[in-house]
Scaffold this motif. Structure first.
Motif, PDB file in Angstrom:
ATOM      1  N   THR A   1       0.810  -1.221   0.000  1.00 56.57           N
ATOM      2  CA  THR A   1       0.000   0.000   0.000  1.00 56.57           C
ATOM      3  C   THR A   1       0.842   1.269   0.000  1.00 56.57           C
ATOM      4  O   THR A   1       0.296   2.366   0.084  1.00 56.57           O
ATOM      5  CB  THR A   1      -0.936   0.032   1.221  1.00 56.57           C
ATOM      6  N   SER A   2       2.161   1.127  -0.092  1.00 55.20           N
ATOM      7  CA  SER A   2       3.024   2.312  -0.085  1.00 55.20           C
ATOM      8  C   SER A   2       3.958   2.342  -1.298  1.00 55.20           C
ATOM      9  O   SER A   2       4.985   2.996  -1.284  1.00 55.20           O
ATOM     10  CB  SER A   2       3.822   2.387   1.216  1.00 55.20           C
ATOM     11  N   ALA A   3       3.574   1.608  -2.336  1.00 54.56           N
ATOM     12  CA  ALA A   3       4.297   1.599  -3.610  1.00 54.56           C
ATOM     13  C   ALA A   3       3.238   1.530  -4.704  1.00 54.56           C
ATOM     14  O   ALA A   3       2.062   1.291  -4.426  1.00 54.56           O
ATOM     15  CB  ALA A   3       5.255   0.414  -3.689  1.00 54.56           C
ATOM     16  N   SER A   4       3.648   1.742  -5.946  1.00 49.48           N
ATOM     17  CA  SER A   4       2.674   1.763  -7.039  1.00 49.48           C
ATOM     18  C   SER A   4       3.250   1.125  -8.292  1.00 49.48           C
ATOM     19  O   SER A   4       4.457   0.900  -8.405  1.00 49.48           O
ATOM     20  CB  SER A   4       2.252   3.207  -7.336  1.00 49.48           C
ATOM     21  N   LEU A   5       2.355   0.856  -9.231  1.00 50.59           N
ATOM     22  CA  LEU A   5       2.709   0.390 -10.571  1.00 50.59           C
ATOM     23  C   LEU A   5       2.118   1.370 -11.571  1.00 50.59           C
ATOM     24  O   LEU A   5       0.988   1.821 -11.414  1.00 50.59           O
ATOM     25  CB  LEU A   5       2.104  -0.989 -10.858  1.00 50.59           C
ATOM     26  N   THR A   6       2.886   1.666 -12.593  1.00 53.71           N
ATOM     27  CA  THR A   6       2.351   2.509 -13.653  1.00 53.71           C
ATOM     28  C   THR A   6       3.076   2.185 -14.956  1.00 53.71           C
ATOM     29  O   THR A   6       4.145   1.569 -14.950  1.00 53.71           O
ATOM     30  CB  THR A   6       2.454   4.015 -13.288  1.00 53.71           C
ATOM     31  N   LEU A   7       2.478   2.584 -16.045  1.00 55.02           N
ATOM     32  CA  LEU A   7       3.035   2.388 -17.378  1.00 55.02           C
ATOM     33  C   LEU A   7       3.394   3.760 -17.916  1.00 55.02           C
ATOM     34  O   LEU A   7       2.537   4.648 -17.981  1.00 55.02           O
ATOM     35  CB  LEU A   7       1.982   1.721 -18.271  1.00 55.02           C
ATOM     36  N   ASN A   8       4.677   3.947 -18.297  1.00 53.41           N
ATOM     37  CA  ASN A   8       5.095   5.267 -18.748  1.00 53.41           C
ATOM     38  C   ASN A   8       6.380   5.149 -19.558  1.00 53.41           C
ATOM     39  O   ASN A   8       6.787   4.061 -19.937  1.00 53.41           O
ATOM     40  CB  ASN A   8       5.259   6.209 -17.543  1.00 53.41           C
ATOM     41  N   GLU A   9       7.031   6.250 -19.772  1.00 52.03           N
ATOM     42  CA  GLU A   9       8.251   6.398 -20.582  1.00 52.03           C
ATOM     43  C   GLU A   9       9.343   5.393 -20.179  1.00 52.03           C
ATOM     44  O   GLU A   9       9.677   5.293 -19.011  1.00 52.03           O
ATOM     45  CB  GLU A   9       8.765   7.827 -20.393  1.00 52.03           C
ATOM     46  N   ASN A  10       9.895   4.686 -21.158  1.00 50.74           N
ATOM     47  CA  ASN A  10      10.942   3.715 -20.843  1.00 50.74           C
ATOM     48  C   ASN A  10      12.336   4.136 -21.294  1.00 50.74           C
ATOM     49  O   ASN A  10      13.293   3.421 -21.038  1.00 50.74           O
ATOM     50  CB  ASN A  10      10.609   2.348 -21.450  1.00 50.74           C
ATOM     51  N   ALA A  11      12.474   5.254 -21.967  1.00 48.86           N
ATOM     52  CA  ALA A  11      13.764   5.606 -22.556  1.00 48.86           C
ATOM     53  C   ALA A  11      14.547   6.635 -21.739  1.00 48.86           C
ATOM     54  O   ALA A  11      15.729   6.442 -21.484  1.00 48.86           O
ATOM     55  CB  ALA A  11      13.561   6.131 -23.982  1.00 48.86           C
ATOM     56  N   ASP A  12      13.919   7.697 -21.342  1.00 43.50           N
ATOM     57  CA  ASP A  12      14.623   8.791 -20.677  1.00 43.50           C
ATOM     58  C   ASP A  12      14.393   8.736 -19.167  1.00 43.50           C
ATOM     59  O   ASP A  12      13.281   8.986 -18.699  1.00 43.50           O
ATOM     60  CB  ASP A  12      14.131  10.129 -21.233  1.00 43.50           C
ATOM     61  N   PRO A  13      15.415   8.428 -18.377  1.00 50.51           N
ATOM     62  CA  PRO A  13      15.239   8.344 -16.920  1.00 50.51           C
ATOM     63  C   PRO A  13      14.847   9.681 -16.286  1.00 50.51           C
ATOM     64  O   PRO A  13      14.375   9.702 -15.151  1.00 50.51           O
ATOM     65  CB  PRO A  13      16.597   7.862 -16.408  1.00 50.51           C
TER      66      PRO A  13
ATOM     67  N   TRP B   1       7.722   3.380 -26.582  1.00 54.04           N
ATOM     68  CA  TRP B   1       8.339   4.116 -25.486  1.00 54.04           C
ATOM     69  C   TRP B   1       7.726   3.786 -24.134  1.00 54.04           C
ATOM     70  O   TRP B   1       7.909   4.528 -23.180  1.00 54.04           O
ATOM     71  CB  TRP B   1       8.254   5.624 -25.748  1.00 54.04           C
ATOM     72  N   GLN B   2       6.990   2.676 -24.048  1.00 54.91           N
ATOM     73  CA  GLN B   2       6.340   2.319 -22.794  1.00 54.91           C
ATOM     74  C   GLN B   2       7.156   1.304 -21.995  1.00 54.91           C
ATOM     75  O   GLN B   2       7.741   0.382 -22.558  1.00 54.91           O
ATOM     76  CB  GLN B   2       4.952   1.732 -23.043  1.00 54.91           C
ATOM     77  N   GLY B   3       7.133   1.478 -20.693  1.00 53.10           N
ATOM     78  CA  GLY B   3       7.755   0.536 -19.781  1.00 53.10           C
ATOM     79  C   GLY B   3       6.992   0.472 -18.478  1.00 53.10           C
ATOM     80  O   GLY B   3       6.250   1.401 -18.128  1.00 53.10           O
ATOM     81  N   LEU B   4       7.159  -0.626 -17.757  1.00 57.16           N
ATOM     82  CA  LEU B   4       6.531  -0.798 -16.445  1.00 57.16           C
ATOM     83  C   LEU B   4       7.401  -0.135 -15.392  1.00 57.16           C
ATOM     84  O   LEU B   4       8.607  -0.359 -15.354  1.00 57.16           O
ATOM     85  CB  LEU B   4       6.407  -2.279 -16.100  1.00 57.16           C
ATOM     86  N   TRP B   5       6.777   0.643 -14.556  1.00 55.46           N
ATOM     87  CA  TRP B   5       7.494   1.310 -13.475  1.00 55.46           C
ATOM     88  C   TRP B   5       6.991   0.822 -12.133  1.00 55.46           C
ATOM     89  O   TRP B   5       5.789   0.669 -11.928  1.00 55.46           O
ATOM     90  CB  TRP B   5       7.227   2.788 -13.464  1.00 55.46           C
ATOM     91  N   LEU B   6       7.917   0.610 -11.222  1.00 54.68           N
ATOM     92  CA  LEU B   6       7.588   0.477  -9.810  1.00 54.68           C
ATOM     93  C   LEU B   6       7.818   1.842  -9.186  1.00 54.68           C
ATOM     94  O   LEU B   6       8.908   2.406  -9.316  1.00 54.68           O
ATOM     95  CB  LEU B   6       8.488  -0.556  -9.122  1.00 54.68           C
ATOM     96  N   GLY B   7       6.818   2.370  -8.535  1.00 57.56           N
ATOM     97  CA  GLY B   7       6.973   3.603  -7.772  1.00 57.56           C
ATOM     98  C   GLY B   7       7.233   3.222  -6.324  1.00 57.56           C
ATOM     99  O   GLY B   7       6.342   2.685  -5.669  1.00 57.56           O
TER     100      GLY B   7
END
Length: 139
Positions: free
Chosen positions: A45-57, A115-121
């Protein structure tokens, strides 16, 4: 075909982290699916998943900076403070961004845009290892 497994993600510092390859490489049976869906549910409950930019950090950096500025840990109306000043802001971020994703699978791979990648927030300063339930469905 239905498969479900748990994936464990190594601890990461606070911020956003590209986890596309880690998830895809850890999925048993992904290469066997010509058409299907992958559902990912983060068990925290204190982290997230999202789909966003995979190329530019810089995009990951900028989203983290944006959220930290708008949801700081010292807001006077936060009551849930026993777990530290980063905990309640982490819950807010997780609720805003979400903890689950459903993705298309095509030709044995995740069907992501160029340009999509999976992110862990990771929204805690010391969140620890994170777990995902991955449910793969397809033919």
């Amino acid at each position: 075909m239905w498969r479900q497994q748990e994936l464990r993600l190594a601890p990461r510092p606070r911020g956003f982290h590209l986890i596309t390859d880690e998830v895809a490489d850890g999925l048993a049976g992904l290469r066997e699916v010509s058409t299907g869906l992958l559902h990912l549910q983060l068990l925290h409950t204190s982290a997230s998943l999202t789909l966003n930019e995979n190329a530019d950090p810089d995009v990951r950096h900028d989203l983290d900076a944006f959220l930290r500025e708008r949801i700081p840990g010292d807001l006077p109306y936060f009551r849930h403070t026993l777990e530290g000043p980063d905990d309640m802001p982490a819950h807010v971020c997780a609720s805003l961004l979400g903890t689950q994703l459903t993705l298309a699978v095509r030709g044995g791979r995740l069907a992501l845009g160029t340009w999509q990648g999976l992110w862990l927030g990771e929204h805690r300063d010391h969140g620890g290892a994170r777990r995902l339930i991955a449910t793969l469905q397809g033919e």
